[in-house]
Design a protein around this motif. Structure first.
Motif, short mmCIF file in Angstrom:
data_model
loop_
_atom_site.label_atom_id
_atom_site.label_comp_id
_atom_site.label_asym_id
_atom_site.label_seq_id
_atom_site.Cartn_x
_atom_site.Cartn_y
_atom_site.Cartn_z
N UNK A 137 3.25 2.98 -13.53
CA UNK A 137 3.37 4.12 -12.61
C UNK A 137 3.81 5.36 -13.38
N UNK A 138 4.75 5.20 -14.30
CA UNK A 138 5.20 6.33 -15.12
C UNK A 138 4.05 6.87 -15.97
N UNK A 139 3.23 5.97 -16.51
CA UNK A 139 2.08 6.41 -17.31
C UNK A 139 1.09 7.19 -16.46
N UNK A 140 0.83 6.70 -15.24
CA UNK A 140 -0.09 7.41 -14.35
C UNK A 140 0.48 8.78 -13.98
N UNK A 147 -10.58 10.54 -9.20
CA UNK A 147 -11.06 9.36 -8.49
C UNK A 147 -10.64 8.09 -9.22
N UNK A 148 -10.69 8.11 -10.54
CA UNK A 148 -10.25 6.95 -11.33
C UNK A 148 -8.74 6.76 -11.20
N UNK A 149 -8.00 7.85 -11.11
CA UNK A 149 -6.55 7.75 -10.91
C UNK A 149 -6.28 7.07 -9.57
N UNK A 150 -7.01 7.46 -8.54
CA UNK A 150 -6.85 6.82 -7.23
C UNK A 150 -7.12 5.33 -7.31
N UNK A 151 -8.17 4.95 -8.05
CA UNK A 151 -8.47 3.53 -8.23
C UNK A 151 -7.32 2.83 -8.96
N UNK A 152 -6.79 3.49 -9.97
CA UNK A 152 -5.66 2.92 -10.71
C UNK A 152 -4.44 2.74 -9.85
N UNK A 153 -4.16 3.73 -9.02
CA UNK A 153 -3.01 3.62 -8.10
C UNK A 153 -3.22 2.50 -7.10
N UNK A 154 -4.45 2.31 -6.67
CA UNK A 154 -4.75 1.19 -5.75
C UNK A 154 -4.49 -0.14 -6.45
N UNK A 155 -4.87 -0.23 -7.73
CA UNK A 155 -4.60 -1.45 -8.50
C UNK A 155 -3.10 -1.68 -8.64
N UNK A 156 -2.34 -0.60 -8.85
CA UNK A 156 -0.89 -0.74 -8.94
C UNK A 156 -0.31 -1.24 -7.63
N UNK A 157 -0.82 -0.71 -6.53
CA UNK A 157 -0.36 -1.17 -5.22
C UNK A 157 -0.69 -2.65 -5.03
N UNK A 158 -1.89 -3.03 -5.46
CA UNK A 158 -2.29 -4.44 -5.39
C UNK A 158 -1.36 -5.29 -6.24
N UNK A 159 -1.01 -4.78 -7.40
CA UNK A 159 -0.09 -5.50 -8.28
C UNK A 159 1.24 -5.75 -7.59
N UNK A 160 1.73 -4.75 -6.90
CA UNK A 160 2.99 -4.89 -6.18
C UNK A 160 2.94 -5.92 -5.08
N UNK A 161 1.75 -6.16 -4.55
CA UNK A 161 1.60 -7.10 -3.45
C UNK A 161 1.19 -8.50 -3.88
N UNK A 162 1.00 -8.73 -5.18
CA UNK A 162 0.60 -10.06 -5.64
C UNK A 162 1.81 -10.92 -5.92
N UNK A 163 1.59 -12.21 -5.86
CA UNK A 163 2.69 -13.12 -6.18
C UNK A 163 2.83 -13.25 -7.69
N UNK A 215 -8.33 -0.11 -16.34
CA UNK A 215 -8.39 1.18 -15.65
C UNK A 215 -7.60 2.24 -16.39
N UNK A 216 -6.44 1.87 -16.90
CA UNK A 216 -5.60 2.80 -17.64
C UNK A 216 -6.33 3.28 -18.89
N UNK A 217 -6.94 2.36 -19.64
CA UNK A 217 -7.65 2.73 -20.86
C UNK A 217 -8.81 3.68 -20.55
N UNK A 218 -9.54 3.40 -19.48
CA UNK A 218 -10.66 4.26 -19.10
C UNK A 218 -10.16 5.66 -18.75
N UNK A 219 -9.07 5.74 -18.04
CA UNK A 219 -8.50 7.04 -17.67
C UNK A 219 -8.04 7.82 -18.89
#
Length: 96
Positions: free
Chosen positions: A12-15, A49-65, A79-83
């Motif tokens: 999140x800090x990197x984004x 748009x890629x940042x939004x996708x990355x933030x969605x992945x971060x949100x998904x990460x927070x919701x995974x077990x 996603x981070x590398x692409x950005x």
């Protein structure tokens, strides 16, 4: 704090840092020639748009077990590398 949460906070800090770089690009674009401004605006929109996708992945990460987060982490990393490369490319285009 879990390893997953520490990783999420780091990414999140990197984004957030990347968004600051994007804001700098926007400021530079506003003072550029019309042609350059159009080109940069298009590229910046793609990056956002890629940042939004990355933030969605971060949100998904927070919701995974804990067992599944490593697989989501791979998506966040790619996603981070692409950005990062996209921002570098746009910065280089601005210098042209």
């Amino acid at each position: 704090m879990s390893e997953k949460e520490l990783y999420r906070q780091k990414m999140k800090a990197r984004f957030d840092e990347l968004m600051a770089d994007i804001d700098k690009l926007k400021a530079k674009a506003s003072g550029a020639s019309v042609d350059m401004k159009l080109k940069l605006t298009h590229h910046i929109k793609e990056i956002e748009e890629k940042v939004d996708e990355g933030k969605a992945k971060l949100a998904e990460l927070g919701n995974t077990n804990e067992e599944r987060w490593e697989s989501v982490k791979e998506g966040v990393e790619s996603g981070w590398e692409a950005l990062k490369h996209a921002v570098k490319d746009v910065s280089a285009k601005f210098k042209e």
